[in-house]
Design a protein around this motif. Structure first.
Motif, PDB file in Angstrom:
ATOM      1  N   CYS A   6      90.835 -21.693   3.310  1.00 58.37           N
ATOM      2  CA  CYS A   6      90.435 -20.589   4.090  1.00 58.37           C
ATOM      3  C   CYS A   6      90.957 -19.440   3.042  1.00 58.37           C
ATOM      4  O   CYS A   6      92.059 -19.115   2.815  1.00 58.37           O
ATOM      5  CB  CYS A   6      91.336 -20.330   5.321  1.00 58.37           C
ATOM      6  SG  CYS A   6      90.723 -18.970   6.126  1.00 58.37           S
ATOM      7  N   PHE A   8      91.573 -16.439   3.841  1.00 61.25           N
ATOM      8  CA  PHE A   8      92.446 -15.483   4.412  1.00 61.25           C
ATOM      9  C   PHE A   8      93.783 -16.180   4.705  1.00 61.25           C
ATOM     10  O   PHE A   8      94.873 -15.599   4.510  1.00 61.25           O
ATOM     11  CB  PHE A   8      91.983 -14.881   5.658  1.00 61.25           C
ATOM     12  CG  PHE A   8      90.655 -14.286   5.518  1.00 61.25           C
ATOM     13  CD1 PHE A   8      90.552 -13.131   4.904  1.00 61.25           C
ATOM     14  CD2 PHE A   8      89.480 -14.918   5.793  1.00 61.25           C
ATOM     15  CE1 PHE A   8      89.238 -12.681   4.628  1.00 61.25           C
ATOM     16  CE2 PHE A   8      88.174 -14.433   5.248  1.00 61.25           C
ATOM     17  CZ  PHE A   8      87.991 -13.002   4.909  1.00 61.25           C
ATOM     18  N   CYS A   9      93.727 -17.528   4.837  1.00 58.19           N
ATOM     19  CA  CYS A   9      95.039 -18.135   5.551  1.00 58.19           C
ATOM     20  C   CYS A   9      95.561 -19.198   4.304  1.00 58.19           C
ATOM     21  O   CYS A   9      96.632 -19.836   4.624  1.00 58.19           O
ATOM     22  CB  CYS A   9      94.598 -19.049   6.777  1.00 58.19           C
ATOM     23  SG  CYS A   9      93.892 -17.946   8.018  1.00 58.19           S
ATOM     24  N   HIS A  58      87.062 -21.021  10.726  1.00 54.78           N
ATOM     25  CA  HIS A  58      88.312 -21.375  11.032  1.00 54.78           C
ATOM     26  C   HIS A  58      88.948 -21.093  12.543  1.00 54.78           C
ATOM     27  O   HIS A  58      89.584 -20.225  12.723  1.00 54.78           O
ATOM     28  CB  HIS A  58      89.187 -20.609  10.160  1.00 54.78           C
ATOM     29  CG  HIS A  58      90.693 -20.921   9.939  1.00 54.78           C
ATOM     30  ND1 HIS A  58      91.765 -20.343   9.168  1.00 54.78           N
ATOM     31  CD2 HIS A  58      91.447 -22.223  10.666  1.00 54.78           C
ATOM     32  CE1 HIS A  58      92.717 -21.219   9.051  1.00 54.78           C
ATOM     33  NE2 HIS A  58      92.637 -22.197  10.007  1.00 54.78           N
ATOM     34  N   CYS A  62      92.149 -17.970  11.739  1.00 54.14           N
ATOM     35  CA  CYS A  62      91.812 -16.453  11.793  1.00 54.14           C
ATOM     36  C   CYS A  62      90.587 -16.185  12.510  1.00 54.14           C
ATOM     37  O   CYS A  62      90.230 -14.898  12.665  1.00 54.14           O
ATOM     38  CB  CYS A  62      91.879 -15.967  10.248  1.00 54.14           C
ATOM     39  SG  CYS A  62      90.713 -16.881   9.312  1.00 54.14           S
TER      40      CYS A  62
HETATM   41 ZN   LIG Z   1      91.727 -18.648   8.239  1.00 53.22          ZN
END
Ligand SMILES: [Zn+2]
Length: 84
Positions: A6, A8-9, A58, A62
């Motif tokens: 991901c 972001f993660c 996701h 997130c």
């Molecule tokens: Zn994420």
């Protein structure tokens, strides 16, 4: 089990994501296609052999959507959100 990165993660287990279908599938105008074409759009998922671009969400993280390239022959992720 896939490990999906991901943006972001970071790297996460496939179980945290929901499959969103093929990327770039154009939605036909239901008033301009036949009933059979509309049913095909709703129910027939393309399953080509080789690299395909897919949307994943996701959902247990997130909540963001991302696009990946996955090879249907090996189930390996062969490209990230930017296709690289
Ligand atoms: Zn994420």
């Amino acid at each position: 089990m896939l490990i999906i990165t991901c943006p972001f993660c970071g790297e996460r287990n496939e179980s945290e994501f929901s499959f969103g279908g093929p990327a770039g599938a154009d939605r036909p105008d239901p008033t301009k296609v036949s009933d059979a074409e509309w049913v095909d759009y709703l129910t027939v998922v393309p399953n080509p052999l080789g690299p395909v671009q897919e949307r994943w969400c996701h959902t247990r993280g997130c909540g963001e959507w991302l696009t990946i390239w996955r090879d249907t022959r090996t189930h390996d992720i062969v490209g990230g959100p930017d296709g690289a």
